[in-house]
Each structure stands twice: as structure tokens, then as C-alpha cells.
Motif scaffolding. Structure first.
Motif, mmCIF file in Angstrom:
data_model
loop_
_atom_site.group_PDB
_atom_site.id
_atom_site.type_symbol
_atom_site.label_atom_id
_atom_site.label_comp_id
_atom_site.label_asym_id
_atom_site.label_seq_id
_atom_site.Cartn_x
_atom_site.Cartn_y
_atom_site.Cartn_z
ATOM 1 N N ASP A 257 0.868 -1.181 0.000
ATOM 2 C CA ASP A 257 0.000 0.000 0.000
ATOM 3 C C ASP A 257 0.911 1.239 0.000
ATOM 4 O O ASP A 257 1.392 1.675 1.042
ATOM 5 C CB ASP A 257 -0.878 -0.081 1.258
ATOM 6 N N VAL A 258 1.182 1.759 -1.197
ATOM 7 C CA VAL A 258 2.137 2.867 -1.343
ATOM 8 C C VAL A 258 1.395 4.204 -1.213
ATOM 9 O O VAL A 258 0.455 4.469 -1.964
ATOM 10 C CB VAL A 258 2.851 2.803 -2.718
ATOM 11 N N ARG A 259 1.812 5.015 -0.267
ATOM 12 C CA ARG A 259 1.202 6.340 -0.080
ATOM 13 C C ARG A 259 2.250 7.429 -0.342
ATOM 14 O O ARG A 259 3.177 7.597 0.460
ATOM 15 C CB ARG A 259 0.698 6.498 1.367
ATOM 16 N N LEU A 260 2.081 8.110 -1.451
ATOM 17 C CA LEU A 260 3.016 9.188 -1.778
ATOM 18 C C LEU A 260 2.467 10.518 -1.268
ATOM 19 O O LEU A 260 1.287 10.631 -0.963
ATOM 20 C CB LEU A 260 3.250 9.241 -3.287
ATOM 21 N N LYS A 261 3.315 11.530 -1.229
ATOM 22 C CA LYS A 261 2.929 12.858 -0.715
ATOM 23 C C LYS A 261 2.164 12.718 0.600
ATOM 24 O O LYS A 261 1.119 13.352 0.801
ATOM 25 C CB LYS A 261 2.082 13.595 -1.758
ATOM 26 N N ALA A 262 2.658 11.879 1.454
ATOM 27 C CA ALA A 262 1.946 11.610 2.706
ATOM 28 C C ALA A 262 2.947 11.486 3.845
ATOM 29 O O ALA A 262 4.118 11.167 3.627
ATOM 30 C CB ALA A 262 1.161 10.299 2.583
ATOM 31 N N LYS A 263 2.475 11.786 5.046
ATOM 32 C CA LYS A 263 3.336 11.561 6.210
ATOM 33 C C LYS A 263 2.501 11.155 7.404
ATOM 34 O O LYS A 263 1.276 11.330 7.425
ATOM 35 C CB LYS A 263 4.164 12.800 6.518
ATOM 36 N N VAL A 264 3.194 10.597 8.388
ATOM 37 C CA VAL A 264 2.518 10.213 9.622
ATOM 38 C C VAL A 264 2.286 11.475 10.439
ATOM 39 O O VAL A 264 3.205 12.268 10.651
ATOM 40 C CB VAL A 264 3.388 9.207 10.403
ATOM 41 N N THR A 265 1.034 11.671 10.866
ATOM 42 C CA THR A 265 0.737 12.887 11.636
ATOM 43 C C THR A 265 0.553 12.594 13.123
ATOM 44 O O THR A 265 0.526 13.514 13.940
ATOM 45 C CB THR A 265 -0.534 13.580 11.095
ATOM 46 N N GLY A 266 0.415 11.310 13.455
ATOM 47 C CA GLY A 266 0.272 10.980 14.868
ATOM 48 C C GLY A 266 0.029 9.496 15.029
ATOM 49 O O GLY A 266 -0.195 8.795 14.036
ATOM 50 N N TYR A 267 0.138 9.022 16.258
ATOM 51 C CA TYR A 267 -0.167 7.607 16.480
ATOM 52 C C TYR A 267 -0.545 7.382 17.933
ATOM 53 O O TYR A 267 -0.224 8.199 18.817
ATOM 54 C CB TYR A 267 1.027 6.735 16.116
ATOM 55 N N SER A 268 -1.249 6.315 18.147
ATOM 56 C CA SER A 268 -1.562 5.932 19.524
ATOM 57 C C SER A 268 -1.515 4.414 19.612
ATOM 58 O O SER A 268 -1.642 3.713 18.604
ATOM 59 C CB SER A 268 -2.956 6.436 19.886
ATOM 60 N N GLU A 269 -1.309 3.903 20.816
ATOM 61 C CA GLU A 269 -1.250 2.460 20.992
ATOM 62 C C GLU A 269 -2.547 1.995 21.642
ATOM 63 O O GLU A 269 -3.004 2.579 22.623
ATOM 64 C CB GLU A 269 -0.043 2.109 21.878
ATOM 65 N N GLU A 270 -3.139 0.981 21.045
ATOM 66 C CA GLU A 270 -4.390 0.478 21.597
ATOM 67 C C GLU A 270 -4.385 -1.031 21.507
ATOM 68 O O GLU A 270 -4.186 -1.586 20.425
ATOM 69 C CB GLU A 270 -5.589 1.021 20.785
#
Lengths: 465, 465
Positions: free
Chosen positions: B229-242
Motif C-alpha cells: 500500500d504505497v502512499r506518496l505525498k503523505a506523512k505520519v501525523t500521529g499515532y496511539s497504541e491500543e
């Protein structure tokens, strides 16, 4: 019809020469026996189908080590019918593409036997067409040689024209001849589970003076390890058929029972019955067409390339010579034929590649040689790939630093050797190679390591004084 | 103790330079952090272990097509523990061989941090030894850069120092960064059955000006086809652990749930805390050591190579520069550092190899270029091997015929490109390559075909007028 160039034989050499002549602006025509033989022996009954099968064998060998990569193969089944279908599909695709491409470019292919009528006339038997042309290139290739005492019947005794019809793996087979054909098929069939007996008359496999003994011995050891029954200094002395199997007597006194025999025993040039004598194209006593360094025959507008010019019967020799011939027609004198610079590549249990002189040949020619040998055993890429067997050998003229020969056994030797082929052709010395750039990790690194061994002297596990 | 040369850092570059200096007669010593770090990042946490895993992935891809070769694999099981053991064994073997070889040659390795005390003195912290030396070569390499918002913890968020500890395949993972590290691991994990999301900030994978967009696009298509699943022009903006999983927000508005994250986001040169400022070795604003074309720093007897000299962090750049530096110490001026001539090779779903200029770069530099492109689709060896995807691109200066760049995507691109590297380094023109010798069938043939396209003009499926 009138052409600049008529090429008799649309095999690898003829075809490549035709496209090259077209690029250079010539009006070209091909003459080829039939639509089914376009591409010649290499495509239809030689390197292309055998390399396909060899890739399957190579995959099976890789599979046997897949567990090192966390890949467990629980069950495997092997089937010659599917292998043959895939193989034949590749051959068919290439052949049809050949024809379509020629058609799109407007290069006609006339089907039938091409017979020289005079030095500017080719008669196409079968099509009953006469072609007038300024130049003729003979590229008629070669045919399987027969063994009088072991006549190929295509049922139990196969030559390399016939082996492709096999649709079920035999349980046990005997291969006559430990040359390129013999060692390639021994590997293929062995990896697919066949018991193979490989019989070679001389005292080594690949018994060519152009291939160092070290390469032959290394390959022989691996074939034996894989279970091939290698018999050197041996020949078939007789055979009989019993209950549908062949009982074959070998000169070492043994008798082996096999399902079939494959003959890998050489080829003869196709230079009979095509009018060469009538127009004055000279041949030597073995039937090869005599050519000068530009592939020109004794008739100045008639050229020859490939299997009919020398016993070195390699598709790429023919392709190269075809281009040399066309270049000469266009008054370009830069390139000349050169059997020594032709890479000799065998795809067996290893890829075995040689170009130029062996150490023995170089010494016979009076060179004072430096020889470097580097094993793939310590090459990180080879280790990563689980293929860390084999070596690179460089033979160098001590006085000038010129690279006289290179001999590689091991992973992708057939591609790697081109690096050295180009440098040898450009007369570039070993010091250049020793200081060139190599990516890490790569198999190619073993070449620079070898060049450094030769140029700076060996670095060894022995402490220097 | 007194030496001709003390090398700070026994990674790929330092080690190669040390052996080379030894060959050339110098008295050499290595300084390296610990016995476990000999070989540096490339060997221990970089190209060597990743290429091992990549070979497993490549085998799995080959296996998926094995049926075409009459090989039916009924059942397959995959296991990261075994893969990792094989990988770690190769790394260990190479590392221990490094050490044994140095010992046999009599080259000492001093363990501890090497700190420059003055221009002829290296203090080895930890061992508390002081080494006097005529020359110093800095080969301290680089370290993983941190992402402030995605701190690597080695448990759920891994950097490339930590990923090697993984012993079970995650079900689903996210890889940050579509550079070399990102596309290599995306292929590896995908082939072993992991669902992979690959996030790249820019609009293409391998977003380097040295790699043509065509190569990136070609690779992206294949990775997608394999299910990445290739996502270009994208970045990680946040994350949480659940519940033991990570919920990761991406700038395209989506949220993906994964088991872990791999950070492939660049490295920083190791040039802090080793006394460079104290002895006057100048650095640029990004922390790279300033060197001239012979790898000499601002202090004339101190040299530097590899990751600390420029952002092009390749093991073989370091190895080459190390040799350039040693040669210069020995008053040899033949070779100079040259990032452009360094092959850039990525091992992902294809091998992607580049050397020299792309077409865009060549145009920016004012060249009038001829570009040739030849597909592996019609290469007989590639067809035989079932790997007929990819291409060879050559960028040539129309005026001189000089080869400015070569870009290969496809089978064994990482080995094939060396043919062109050597010719570029030797200033040999495309007309030579177009008339050189290539074996048939070979992948290398696509290189000569491409050279012919450039030199003689394209031959196409369109009929000439």
C-alpha cells in the motif's frame, strides 16, 4: 528483386546482421529454410530452450537451500510436460517477434533453401524466387554430427535436435560427451531427479583449451556432489535394447541400464549443397568457409559468419561476425573477427565463463604471466545469496599489465565476465581494473579483488616477513 | 605505538583502506568501538543483513512462478526466526573473518572510541592507549537519524539499528520513508506475507535526483502489484497504541492499524566527540567533514572517507574514497573522489541501479543528450529466466558520444551496471559499447542493444519512410 544485402540464414547471426545492416541504411533480405526455422539452432534447438530448462534446474537447487531463508517447502512435484510447454512458449514468442519485427521494418524473409547461382544471385529453392544483390552474407549455421555406432532415433537415442520432444522424465539416462551440451543437460536432468551417467572420452569435462582445467575440475566436483555419475576417459562401446531399456557397455568395463541416451557430440557446418563450390567460395578440409579478418570469403562481395567460419560455434560469435561483415561492406575497418575475445559461457551446475587465454595458453604463447585467483567464498553478496562457490581468475601479462584472459566459475559468471570482455577489447590494463569502482555488496567485487591480487601481489593469510 | 596510518573506524571503508594500505606497504592500525561493531553499519545493521533477507524475498517471488518450470510447490511455510538465524550467521562469519584476517596480516585493531589529540595522535578511549601516526583516516560512518514525533523504541517503532531483533513477522506494518531502506524492506516483508503500508513524503519513491523518475515509477507499480500500500505525498501525523497495536494517522486523512513501524528516514554523520574541532578538522553546517578531491581534510595529514564526507552514504563510496586517500598519502594522484561515478543500487522488487547523470540532470548541466531505452521484455535470457521486466537507459552526450549516465531496472541490474561504470571511468564512448562483444543469450545484451539505439538511432516497430 534487387537488394544491397541478401543474408542466407536467419539464425542469431543472420538476424542480428540484418537488423544492423538495416540500421546502417542497407536494403536487406533474409533467406531461411522455413517459418519454423527462423531464429536458427540457437533459438529453436539450442541455447534458448536449454537455458529455460536450466533456469528450472537452478530454481530447484535454490529451493533445496530455501530453508536457510526461513522458507520451508513441504511438498514438491516435478513435471516435464509443463516445463516443456513454458520453454516452447518462450521459443515461439521470440520466433514470432523476430518475424513480426522484420515485417514491420520492411525486411522480407524468403522461405526455402538459398543457393548461390553467381556472386550476385541467390536462388530460393522452394519459393522459386531469384534475388539479385550487391552483397551476400552466408549464415547457414550447423547441424548435429552423427555417431555411426550410436544412431540417433529420436525415441531412445536423442541428438540435440530431438531431445526437445521428450515429455516425461526418464528414470535414468546416459549422456555422451562432457562438453557444453553434456554438462548443461546433466545438470538439468539431475536437478529434476533423473539418474544421469555422463561419459566423456577425454580426461576432463569441458575439454577445451580455452577453458582452464581448474574450471572443469570445479564443475566436475559439483556435478558429482549432485549425484551425476561422471565417467572420464570413457566411451560407449556398444548397446542393446532389452525390455524397453538400453543396456550400454562402457569402455571402463561397466554396463549401465538406462531409459535413454542423449548425444552431445559436436556439430558440422552447413556448407554443402548451397552453391559455394559453383561460385568459388573456398572451404577448408573440414568444410568451414575460409574468411579473412573481416569475414570476407574468397569471393570479395560474399561474406560468412558464425558456425560455418570456425569450430567455435557460439551464437554471439555469429552475431558479432555478422556485424563485422556488414561494417566491412560499409567500409568500416574498426572491428575484426576474434575468436579469442568471444566469451565462452556454459550454464551447468555453475555458470562457467571464459574469455581470452588460459594460463597454459599464455605460457605457450611466450607470455610471462601473473595469475590472480579470488574465491567467491568470502564475497559478501555471494554469501547473502547462498552461492559462495566458485572463483574469478585473471591472467595478466606481467610486462605490460594487459589482461590476457579471465575465467569465472560461479554465480552469474555469464554476466560478470562482460566487464572484463569490454576492458580487454579496449586494451585497458589490469591496474585500471584494480582501481575502478565496484558497488558493495556485489559479486562484481570479486573481479576488483582479483585485479588487486594481480596488480599489487597476493595478500594472503600468511604473515608478511 | 607508532604507525604510518591509523584508521578510525573499521567499517567497510576503513577496512578496505586498511587492507589497501597494507598491500602498499604501510604500517596500519584500526581503531573500532568494539569487537561487535567491526564491519560497521553496512555489515552489522545495513546492506549485508538486508541483502540476505532480500534474497529470501526474491526466492519467494521466483517460487511463485516456479510452476512455469514444471515445479509445483504444494505447501510452503515461512518463519522469521530461521531467516534471521541464517542472516546473523552470515554477518558473524564476515565479521570474524575480518578480524582473523587483520590478525594474520599483523594489523592491530584497538577497541574503543578513537579521539584525535593532535594531528599525529589518536587516543583510544576505553583501551586507554595512545597511538602516534603519520597519517589518520577518519572512517567513523553514520548513525540513524531520529524523528522527534516518532521515537524509535525497538519494540513497536524500529529504526534500522533495531529492526534486526524482530523474530516474528508482524501481520501488518507501516514503513516511513520511500528511499532505499523503505523500498527494500517493503519488498522483503511483503514477500514474506506481511501487509505493508509504505509512506513517502515526496511525490515518488526513491526521491533522489540521481535516480530517474522512470525507475521510481516502474518500481512503485511493481510494489503495488505485489500488494504494498504505497502512499506518496503523505506523512505520519500521529499515532496511539491500543490493545497492543498502533493506530497511525496519515496526512491523507486515513488511519491505519499496524503491529509495528519501521523508520527508514536517513542518517547523520558520526563527527561529534572525536576531537575534530580540537585539531582543526573543518566540518560543514550539516556536520560533514570537508575534504578535497583526494579526501584530504583541512589538516593535511588527516583524511576522511565515506558517510562523513557527503550525504551519499554508500559502503562502496567509503571503500573507494578510502583507497583514494591512501593513494594520495603514497603520492599517487590518479584517482579522485567522485560521487557521480558511484553506482547507486537498490535491491527491492527490482534491482534499481543508477550511475552518472539522469536525463534531467544532464539537461540542467547544459548537455544536448541522446537517450536510449531498451526493455528486458524482448531479451531472450530474461525471458528464459522469467524476469523480463525492466529496462536499460543510457544518457549520452550527443556532441562527444560520452556516456553521461546509465540506469538499469530489472534482473541483476546491480551487477550489470558495472560494465558501464568501468567504461565511464575510462572515458570510453558509446560507439565502443555499441560495437563491443556480448554473449547470447545474456542480460548484458540489453546494454549493447541500448548503446546501438543511441549510436545508430532507434529502430522501432514503425516502418521507415
Amino acid at each position: 528483386m534487387e537488394f544491397d544485402l541478401v543474408i542466407v540464414g536467419a539464425g542469431s547471426g543472420g538476424y542480428e546482421a540484418g537488423l544492423y545492416a538495416y540500421r546502417r541504411g542497407m536494403k536487406v533480405a533474409f533467406v531461411e529454410l522455413s517459418p519454423e526455422t527462423v531464429g536458427g539452432s540457437c533459438l529453436n534447438r539450442g541455447c534458448i530452450p536449454s537455458k529455460y530448462m536450466r533456469h528450472g534446474a537452478y530454481l530447484l537447487e535454490k529451493l533445496s537451500k530455501a530453508q536457510n531463508y526461513g522458507i520451508k517447502v513441504e511438498k514438491l512435484s516435478l513435471d516435464l510436460r509443463t516445463l516443456a510447454e513454458g520453454r516452447d512458449q518462450v521459443v515461439l514468442t521470440i520466433r514470432e517477434n523476430f518475424k513480426k519485427f522484420a515485417q514491420k521494418l520492411g525486411i522480407p524473409i524468403f522461405y526455402g533453401r538459398g543457393i548461390l547461382k553467381d556472386k550476385n544471385t541467390v536462388y530460393v529453392e522452394g519459393s522459386d524466387i531469384t534475388l539479385k544483390t550487391r552483397y551476400i552474407l552466408l549464415a547457414t549455421g550447423s547441424s548435429c554430427a552423427d555417431l555411426k555406432d550410436l544412431p540417433a532415433d529420436g525415441k531412445r537415442i536423442f541428438n540435440t535436435d530431438q531431445i526437445w520432444s521428450l515429455r516425461e522424465f526418464p528414470r535414468r539416462m546416459l549422456i555422451v560427451g562432457g562438453g557444453a551440451v553434456g554438462v548443461e543437460f546433466a545438470y538439468i536432468f539431475r536437478m529434476y531427479g533423473v539418474d544421469v551417467v555422463l561419459v566423456e572420452l577425454l580426461d576432463r569435462l569441458l575439454p577445451s583449451p580455452d577453458i582452464p582445467e581448474e574450471s572443469s575440475r570445479y564443475l566436475a566436483r559439483k556435478l558429482k556432489r549432485l549425484g551425476v555419475d561422471v565417467r572420464l576417459k570413457a566411451k560407449v562401446t556398444g548397446y542393446s535394447e532389452e525390455d524397453g531399456r538400453l543396456k550400454v557397455s562402457i569402455s571402463d568395463g561397466s554396463v549401465v541400464e538406462v531409459d535413454c541416451i542423449l548425444l552431445g557430440v559436436g556439430r558440422k557446418p552447413n556448407t554443402e549443397g548451397i552453391g559455394l563450390e559453383e561460385v568459388g567460395v573456398e572451404k577448408d578440409s573440414r568444410g568451414f568457409v575460409k574468411v579473412n579478418e573481416y569475414c570476407q570469403t574468397s569471393v570479395e562481395n560474399i561474406y560468412a559468419c558464425g558456425d560455418i567460419t570456425s569450430p567455435l560455434m557460439l551464437a554471439h560469435k555469429s552475431m558479432y561476425e555478422g556485424k563485422v561483415a556488414v561494417s566491412h561492406m560499409l567500409e568500416d575497418r574498426d572491428n575484426v573477427r576474434n575468436d579469442k575475445l568471444m566469451p565462452k559461457i556454459i550454464y551447468s551446475a555453475y555458470e562457467v565463463a571464459s574469455v581470452g587465454l588460459t594460463e597454459d595458453q599464455a605460457e605457450d604463447e611466450g607470455y610471462d604471466c601473473a595469475v590472480g585467483v579470488v574465491s567467491f567464498m568470502s564475497n559478501p553478496k555471494a554469501m547473502d545469496d547462498g552461492e559462495d562457490e566458485g572463483f574469478v581468475r585473471l591472467v595478466v601479462d606481467k610486462q605490460t599489465g594487459n589482461i590476457l584472459g579471465c575465467h569465472i566459475v560461479g554465480p552469474h559468471a555469464g554476466e560478470l565476465i562482460h566487464q572484463v570482455v569490454h576492458l580487454m577489447k579496449a586494451n585497458i590494463r589490469v591496474d585500471f581494473l584494480a582501481s575502478s569502482i565496484f558497488s558493495h555488496p556485489s559479486l562484481s567485487e570479486s573481479i576488483v579483488q582479483c585485479a588487486m591480487e594481480v596488480h599489487y601481489g597476493p595478500i594472503s593469510w600468511v604473515k608478511r616477513g
